[in-house]
Design a protein around this motif. Structure first.
Motif, PDB file in Angstrom:
ATOM      1  N   PHE A 158       0.841  -1.203   0.000  1.00 18.50           N
ATOM      2  CA  PHE A 158       0.000   0.000   0.000  1.00 18.50           C
ATOM      3  C   PHE A 158       0.879   1.256   0.000  1.00 18.50           C
ATOM      4  O   PHE A 158       1.818   1.363   0.794  1.00 18.50           O
TER       5      PHE A 158
ATOM      6  N   PRO B 278       1.531   4.911   1.014  1.00 20.00           N
ATOM      7  CA  PRO B 278       0.995   5.838   2.026  1.00 20.00           C
ATOM      8  C   PRO B 278       0.427   7.094   1.376  1.00 20.00           C
ATOM      9  O   PRO B 278       1.016   7.636   0.447  1.00 20.00           O
TER      10      PRO B 278
ATOM     11  N   CYS C 122      -1.487  -2.451  11.305  1.00 20.07           N
ATOM     12  CA  CYS C 122      -1.797  -2.382   9.871  1.00 20.07           C
ATOM     13  C   CYS C 122      -0.828  -1.384   9.240  1.00 20.07           C
ATOM     14  O   CYS C 122      -1.230  -0.460   8.521  1.00 20.07           O
ATOM     15  N   CYS C 123       0.461  -1.576   9.523  1.00 20.36           N
ATOM     16  CA  CYS C 123       1.465  -0.528   9.277  1.00 20.36           C
ATOM     17  C   CYS C 123       1.835  -0.354   7.815  1.00 20.36           C
ATOM     18  O   CYS C 123       2.431   0.670   7.462  1.00 20.36           O
ATOM     19  N   GLY C 124       1.520  -1.334   6.943  1.00 21.71           N
ATOM     20  CA  GLY C 124       1.960  -1.210   5.554  1.00 21.71           C
ATOM     21  C   GLY C 124       3.465  -0.983   5.519  1.00 21.71           C
ATOM     22  O   GLY C 124       4.245  -1.712   6.146  1.00 21.71           O
TER      23      GLY C 124
ATOM     24  N   ASP D  11       1.894  -5.849  10.522  1.00 23.13           N
ATOM     25  CA  ASP D  11       1.018  -5.965   9.352  1.00 23.13           C
ATOM     26  C   ASP D  11       0.908  -7.437   8.987  1.00 23.13           C
ATOM     27  O   ASP D  11       1.806  -8.233   9.291  1.00 23.13           O
ATOM     28  N   ILE D  12      -0.193  -7.774   8.326  1.00 23.20           N
ATOM     29  CA  ILE D  12      -0.417  -9.182   7.962  1.00 23.20           C
ATOM     30  C   ILE D  12       0.331  -9.571   6.685  1.00 23.20           C
ATOM     31  O   ILE D  12       0.488 -10.750   6.381  1.00 23.20           O
TER      32      ILE D  12
ATOM     33  N   ASP E 222      -1.630 -11.332  12.118  1.00 22.48           N
ATOM     34  CA  ASP E 222      -2.972 -10.769  12.201  1.00 22.48           C
ATOM     35  C   ASP E 222      -3.075  -9.800  13.398  1.00 22.48           C
ATOM     36  O   ASP E 222      -2.958 -10.225  14.566  1.00 22.48           O
ATOM     37  N   LEU E 223      -3.269  -8.542  13.121  1.00 26.09           N
ATOM     38  CA  LEU E 223      -3.423  -7.479  14.144  1.00 26.09           C
ATOM     39  C   LEU E 223      -2.423  -7.628  15.293  1.00 26.09           C
ATOM     40  O   LEU E 223      -1.226  -7.546  15.074  1.00 26.09           O
TER      41      LEU E 223
ATOM     42  N   ASN F 168      -4.044   2.867  10.467  1.00 23.68           N
ATOM     43  CA  ASN F 168      -4.772   3.134   9.222  1.00 23.68           C
ATOM     44  C   ASN F 168      -5.117   1.759   8.666  1.00 23.68           C
ATOM     45  O   ASN F 168      -4.458   1.232   7.777  1.00 23.68           O
TER      46      ASN F 168
ATOM     47  N   ALA G 283      -6.653  -6.875   0.581  1.00 19.57           N
ATOM     48  CA  ALA G 283      -6.557  -6.879   2.054  1.00 19.57           C
ATOM     49  C   ALA G 283      -6.110  -5.524   2.606  1.00 19.57           C
ATOM     50  O   ALA G 283      -6.289  -5.250   3.789  1.00 19.57           O
ATOM     51  N   ALA G 284      -5.533  -4.684   1.751  1.00 14.38           N
ATOM     52  CA  ALA G 284      -5.096  -3.367   2.217  1.00 14.38           C
ATOM     53  C   ALA G 284      -6.224  -2.342   2.134  1.00 14.38           C
ATOM     54  O   ALA G 284      -6.111  -1.247   2.694  1.00 14.38           O
TER      55      ALA G 284
HETATM   56  C1  LIG Z   1      -4.886   1.027   4.177  1.00 12.63           C
HETATM   57  S1  LIG Z   1      -3.404   0.100   4.310  1.00 12.63           S
HETATM   58  C2  LIG Z   1      -2.483   1.205   5.377  1.00 12.63           C
HETATM   59  C3  LIG Z   1      -1.011   0.961   5.443  1.00 12.63           C
HETATM   60  C4  LIG Z   1      -0.243   2.016   6.249  1.00 12.63           C
HETATM   61  N1  LIG Z   1      -0.739   2.130   7.589  1.00 12.63           N
HETATM   62  C5  LIG Z   1      -0.329   3.366   5.559  1.00 12.63           C
HETATM   63  O1  LIG Z   1      -1.093   4.215   5.991  1.00 12.63           O
HETATM   64  O2  LIG Z   1       0.386   3.552   4.567  1.00 12.63           O
HETATM   65  C6  LIG Z   1      -3.932  -1.179   5.414  1.00 12.63           C
HETATM   66  C7  LIG Z   1      -2.883  -2.205   5.802  1.00 12.63           C
HETATM   67  O3  LIG Z   1      -3.528  -3.123   6.711  1.00 12.63           O
HETATM   68  C8  LIG Z   1      -2.978  -4.406   6.526  1.00 12.63           C
HETATM   69  N2  LIG Z   1      -3.918  -5.381   7.080  1.00 12.63           N
HETATM   70  C9  LIG Z   1      -5.121  -5.767   6.605  1.00 12.63           C
HETATM   71  N3  LIG Z   1      -5.681  -6.667   7.420  1.00 12.63           N
HETATM   72  C10 LIG Z   1      -4.810  -6.871   8.449  1.00 12.63           C
HETATM   73  C11 LIG Z   1      -4.828  -7.688   9.612  1.00 12.63           C
HETATM   74  N4  LIG Z   1      -5.854  -8.487   9.889  1.00 12.63           N
HETATM   75  N5  LIG Z   1      -3.776  -7.642  10.451  1.00 12.63           N
HETATM   76  C12 LIG Z   1      -2.715  -6.819  10.187  1.00 12.63           C
HETATM   77  N6  LIG Z   1      -2.633  -6.032   9.098  1.00 12.63           N
HETATM   78  C13 LIG Z   1      -3.682  -6.046   8.241  1.00 12.63           C
HETATM   79  C14 LIG Z   1      -2.778  -4.494   5.020  1.00 12.63           C
HETATM   80  O4  LIG Z   1      -1.842  -5.489   4.684  1.00 12.63           O
HETATM   81  C15 LIG Z   1      -2.316  -3.072   4.689  1.00 12.63           C
HETATM   82  O5  LIG Z   1      -0.919  -2.976   4.679  1.00 12.63           O
END
Ligand SMILES: C[S@@+](CC[C@H](N)C(=O)[O-])C[C@H]1O[C@@H](n2cnc3c(N)ncnc32)[C@H](O)[C@@H]1O
Length: 275
Positions: free
Chosen positions: A75, A77, A111-113, A134-135, A158-159, A177, A200-201
């Motif tokens: 993803f 930012p 969900c750090c991307g 992040d997953i 996962d989370l 995010n 998933a993002a």
């Molecule tokens: C909208 S993106 C945001 C990424 C980053 N925080 C940014 O703002 O650039 C959401 C992120 O959540 C992660 N994600 C989705 N489901 C998740 C889960 N169950 N556990 C951890 N991370 C998850 C995705 O892989 C993705 O990288």
């Protein structure tokens, strides 16, 4: 630019503009800086014309005045997410002011991307203990690299599941995010997101807030009393995001920035865990 005498920024920009790039001039400058040969430049421009995000082509994204490594499929930012950094920084500054000493706080970016939020906070607050999760393995690898100079740690899973147990009850600030686009709205997102960023993002389930509900439910276990959970949301989802935080025992409100076009919910955890 001197390596490519036949290609000026203006001719490149014209090609990018014809392909529908809104910020063609800026993109032309970035591609000219990134390419190490005329052939590489040509390949980069071709990929951009085909719709690949600029950030995936050059391998980095600008965020809060920094360059974040972003690998293909991770993803990218967004500018609006800088508002989460602004909100978190306000809280950390208050904490710094209250203690009157160096900041001794723990931050988690869920969900750090690419880890952009965590890295921006780490640069602004030396001494902050930084964790990110992040997953998606590719995202975690980018985050690990973006956090390396800050001694931040990145985990895959996962989370909260991959976090070290000793973080329980110790985290002062959680930023997230998480994906918050309602499933049925994904089809209306720009092509760059739909084709080049993982579902998933983006996909937050029926009303977009499934992952926020899970984060809010589990965050109290990990936060220290007086800790904060800050999540990005949209203006139309903000009221429900606030209710989600309140149902998990947070004192919560939403905030919006016209300048950054960002919306966030900020929750304060009293220390009382609801069962
Ligand atoms: C909208 S993106 C945001 C990424 C980053 N925080 C940014 O703002 O650039 C959401 C992120 O959540 C992660 N994600 C989705 N489901 C998740 C889960 N169950 N556990 C951890 N991370 C998850 C995705 O892989 C993705 O990288």
């Amino acid at each position: 630019m001197e390596f490519f005498p036949e290609l000026t920024a203006a001719t490149l920009a014209a090609r990018l503009r014809d392909a529908g790039c809104v910020y063609a001039e800026d993109e032309a400058e970035i591609l000219l800086e990134a390419a190490r040969s005329a052939q590489e430049l040509d390949t980069m421009v071709q990929r951009r014309v085909e719709g690949l995000p600029l950030e995936h082509i050059v391998g980095w994204a600008a965020f809060h005045g920094l360059r974040m490594k972003v690998a293909p499929g991770v993803f990218v930012p967004r500018l609006r997410t800088e508002f989460l950094v602004v909100q978190a920084a306000q809280i950390l500054r208050r904490l710094q002011h209250t203690t009157g000493r160096g900041l001794n706080a723990v931050a988690l970016d869920l969900c750090c991307g690419s880890g952009a939020i965590a890295a921006a906070l780490g640069v602004e607050f030396p001494g902050l203990e930084i964790h990110a999760a992040d997953i998606d393995q590719a995202a975690v690898e980018c985050a690990a690299e973006n956090l390396a100079h800050l001694s931040g740690a990145a985990y895959c899973g996962d989370l909260f599941a991959p976090l070290p147990p000793d973080l329980h009850g110790r985290i002062g600030i959680i930023t997230a995010n998480a994906p918050y686009v309602p499933t049925q709205d994904i089809a209306f997102m720009p092509q760059e997101a739909r084709f080049f960023e993982p579902d998933a993002a983006l996909n937050g389930g029926d009303d977009g807030l499934d992952i926020q509900r899970r984060i809010a439910a589990d965050a109290p276990e990990w936060l220290s009393p007086g800790g904060h959970l800050i999540m990005e949301t949209s203006p139309t989802q903000a009221a429900e995001s606030v209710r989600i935080l309140e149902r998990s025992g947070f004192r919560a409100s939403s905030v919006h920035s016209e300048v950054l076009d960002g919306t966030a919910v900020v929750g304060l955890f009293s220390g009382e865990i609801r069962s």
